[in-house]
Design an enzyme around this catalytic site. Structure first.
Site, short mmCIF file in Angstrom:
data_model
loop_
_atom_site.label_atom_id
_atom_site.label_comp_id
_atom_site.label_asym_id
_atom_site.label_seq_id
_atom_site.Cartn_x
_atom_site.Cartn_y
_atom_site.Cartn_z
N ASP A 141 0.75 -1.16 -0.19
CA ASP A 141 -0.07 0.05 -0.01
C ASP A 141 0.70 1.31 0.04
O ASP A 141 1.63 1.30 0.89
CB ASP A 141 -0.90 -0.07 1.32
CG ASP A 141 -1.77 1.19 1.28
OD1 ASP A 141 -2.66 1.40 0.39
OD2 ASP A 141 -2.01 2.00 2.16
N GLU A 196 1.79 0.06 -5.03
CA GLU A 196 0.95 1.18 -5.46
C GLU A 196 2.00 2.40 -5.23
O GLU A 196 2.05 2.74 -4.37
CB GLU A 196 -0.24 1.17 -4.35
CG GLU A 196 -1.03 2.29 -4.69
CD GLU A 196 -1.99 2.61 -3.62
OE1 GLU A 196 -3.29 3.16 -4.01
OE2 GLU A 196 -1.67 2.26 -2.58
#
Length: 554
Positions: A205, A245
């Site tokens: 993330d 990401e």
């Protein structure tokens, strides 16, 4: 490359499917999806052609940010099941040919995590330095870049000590201090724990925030930390991947792959390409997408781009100019309620394309033929819509629609107990659901199955070198992907009128033909290696270059 290389670097030809356990299938009638429910749908995912499941956070959490506020990195949310249930999902998925990756959320913890609770109890706590603190008040007027308008700056005050802790996301998500060796040791243990339970990697993330090292930490190169994580991962599991990401310009993304060494992230989402694609959809002209594809850095053989049309967050348009962003807003989110943070859209693809099946299928055909690995968000295969009544990006995280039964077949619970409510408009379960589409071989579900099947037998799509074949028709994108195992030509018409096109493959041997993988037909090349064909309005063609003696069945 050899065809057998595709099993070593499995992720380069994978079909990735992202789902949230709590919105997939409720097995016990409490209104919340769970791991036992997911296990019941593994065969459905296998038939769809999925080869890699990406599970959004299922860890214990106060659930103030849909599970991304983790309070125990080693646990399973009791609403969703147990570690035993998790292992059963992994085992069953592996038996059906699917690997599983899980979210690795190590930028921050929940403010209810035991580490942060201990850190707040005393400035002398060994956990105090697990987080980032400052003594002086932060400058006034600071904004939160991640959640503008929803989070107040990036510093929260600990009233007991008078110090301030950093939170790059919400105030209830204090940032971890990755410069602390003990924190890095904890991250390694977290990775090792889930690998031991059978996962095949992690979706990492918000990676750029992870590498924001506090001033004075004495770490000259933050990317060394990401390299350490990759080395540890590979020591524990040679097949495991890091899917990152990283929403940055291409030249900066290369650094997160590890540059020429390719020793950091294994894969990264192509945010630049995705945003360019939506601008091309809005203009009905592929020029901007072509520009992005040509600007993509050339990568080494052991790293990869991940392509997507939709994910679980807002559809961000932050890399477009203000005028370009407004073009996309006007085309696909004309209602202010469909926008968030001044940069994103909170809608799923079918409603954005006015439910036009031609445009929807062209979009997914393009997704699977772009160079890289396709990533689907749950429900895309049946054309689910969003629930406009749910504010913000949660609008696209509604329960999976399995049938036209109560609650779309997701749960037997009373509607008031559901973790989220399905849409009630034309995309409601009575209109869009799996059961109905399984009974209709002309459905979007069957179309996506055909795409995954064709993609899986065409490794050049994941491995190939891109060439855009120039066309006089402005609405037409023709591109080629070539690898040692073969070559594919894909054609996509972005406009509502058919176009006739021709192109030449002068470098192919005599006797070469073009096999249309989606229509089961074969086209002959003329004496100069040329071919002429028509592409319908919003049409698409997958043409495999079939050379004499290449050994393929088609």
């Amino acid at each position: 490359m050899k065809i057998t290389d595709t099993s070593d670097l499995w992720w380069k030809t994978a079909v990735v499917y992202c789902l949230d356990v709590e919105t997939f299938l409720d097995s016990n009638g409490d209104g919340v999806g769970d791991l036992q429910g997911l296990a019941q749908r593994i065969d459905y995912l296998s038939q769809l052609g999925v080869t890699c499941l990406w599970l959004m956070p299922f860890y214990p959490s106060p659930d103030r940010d849909d599970g991304y506020d983790v309070s125990d990195f080693y646990g399973v949310d009791s609403r969703l099941g147990t570690h035993g249930d998790f292992v059963e999902v992994i085992r069953t998925a592996r038996d059906r040919g699917m690997r599983v990756i899980v979210d690795l959320v190590i930028n921050h913890t929940s403010d209810r995590h035991p580490w942060f609770l201990a850190a707040k109890r005393s400035v002398d706590s060994p956990y105090r330095d697990y987080y980032v603190w400052r003594d002086d008040a932060p400058p006034k007027g600071q904004k939160n870049e991640v959640f503008p308008g929803q989070a107040n700056g990036i510093w929260g005050k600990d009233e007991k000590s008078g110090q301030w802790y950093q939170h790059s996301f919400y105030e209830h998500q204090p940032d971890l201090n990755i410069a602390n060796p003990r924190v890095r040791d904890e991250i390694a243990k977290i990775i090792g724990f889930w690998l031991q339970l059978g996962v095949s990697g992690f979706r990492v993330d918000a990676v750029p925030f992870l590498l924001e090292i506090p001033e004075g930490a004495g770490i000259p190169e933050p990317h060394d930390l990401l390299r350490d994580i990759r080395r540890f991962l590979q020591r524990r599991s040679s097949e495991a991947i890091l899917l990152g990401e990283v929403n940055l310009p291409y030249d900066e993304q290369v650094q997160y792959f590890g540059g020429d060494d390719g020793d950091e992230l294994t894969m990264q989402f192509d945010f630049v390409g995705m945003q360019s694609l939506y601008l091309s959809f809005a203009r009905k002209d592929p020029a901007r997408l072509i520009e992005a594809l040509r600007a993509r850095p050339v990568l080494g053989s052991e790293v990869q781009w991940a392509n997507f049309l939709r994910n679980h967050d807002e559809l961000t348009l932050d890399k477009l100019s203000d005028s370009e962003r407004n073009e996309v807003f006007e085309a696909f989110a004309p209602d202010e309620r469909q926008r968030v943070f001044g940069r994103g859209i909170t809608r799923r693809l079918p409603p954005m394309l006015d439910g036009d099946p031609r445009r929807i299928r062209m979009a997914y055909s393009l997704l699977f033929t772009l160079p890289g690995t396709p990533v689907l968000f749950y429900g895309e295969e049946i054309g689910m819509g969003e629930n406009i009544e749910i504010p913000g990006r949660e609008a696209v995280r509604t329960p999976m629609q399995w049938s036209d039964d109560r609650n779309g077949g997701f749960s037997d619970a009373a509607p008031s107990r559901l973790v989220a409510r399905p849409p009630s408009d034309g995309y409601a379960p009575e209109h869009v659901n799996v059961a109905a589409q399984l009974a209709d071989r002309g459905s979007l579900l069957y179309f996506i199955r055909a795409l995954t099947s064709s993609y899986r037998i065409s490794p050049e799509l994941g491995w190939g070198t891109l060439e855009v074949i120039d066309q006089p028709a402005e609405s037409l994108l023709v591109h080629s992907l070539s690898a040692d195992v073969g070559r594919m030509i894909a054609l996509h018409n972005f406009a509502e009128v058919p176009v006739t096109t021709s192109f030449r493959l002068s470098d192919e041997p005599e006797g070469t033909t073009l096999v249309d993988l989606l229509e089961a037909s074969r086209l002959a090349l003329d004496a100069k290696g040329g071919v002429e064909l028509e592409v319908p309005a919003y049409g698409y063609r997958w043409l495999r270059v079939s050379r004499p003696g290449d050994g393929r069945v088609t």
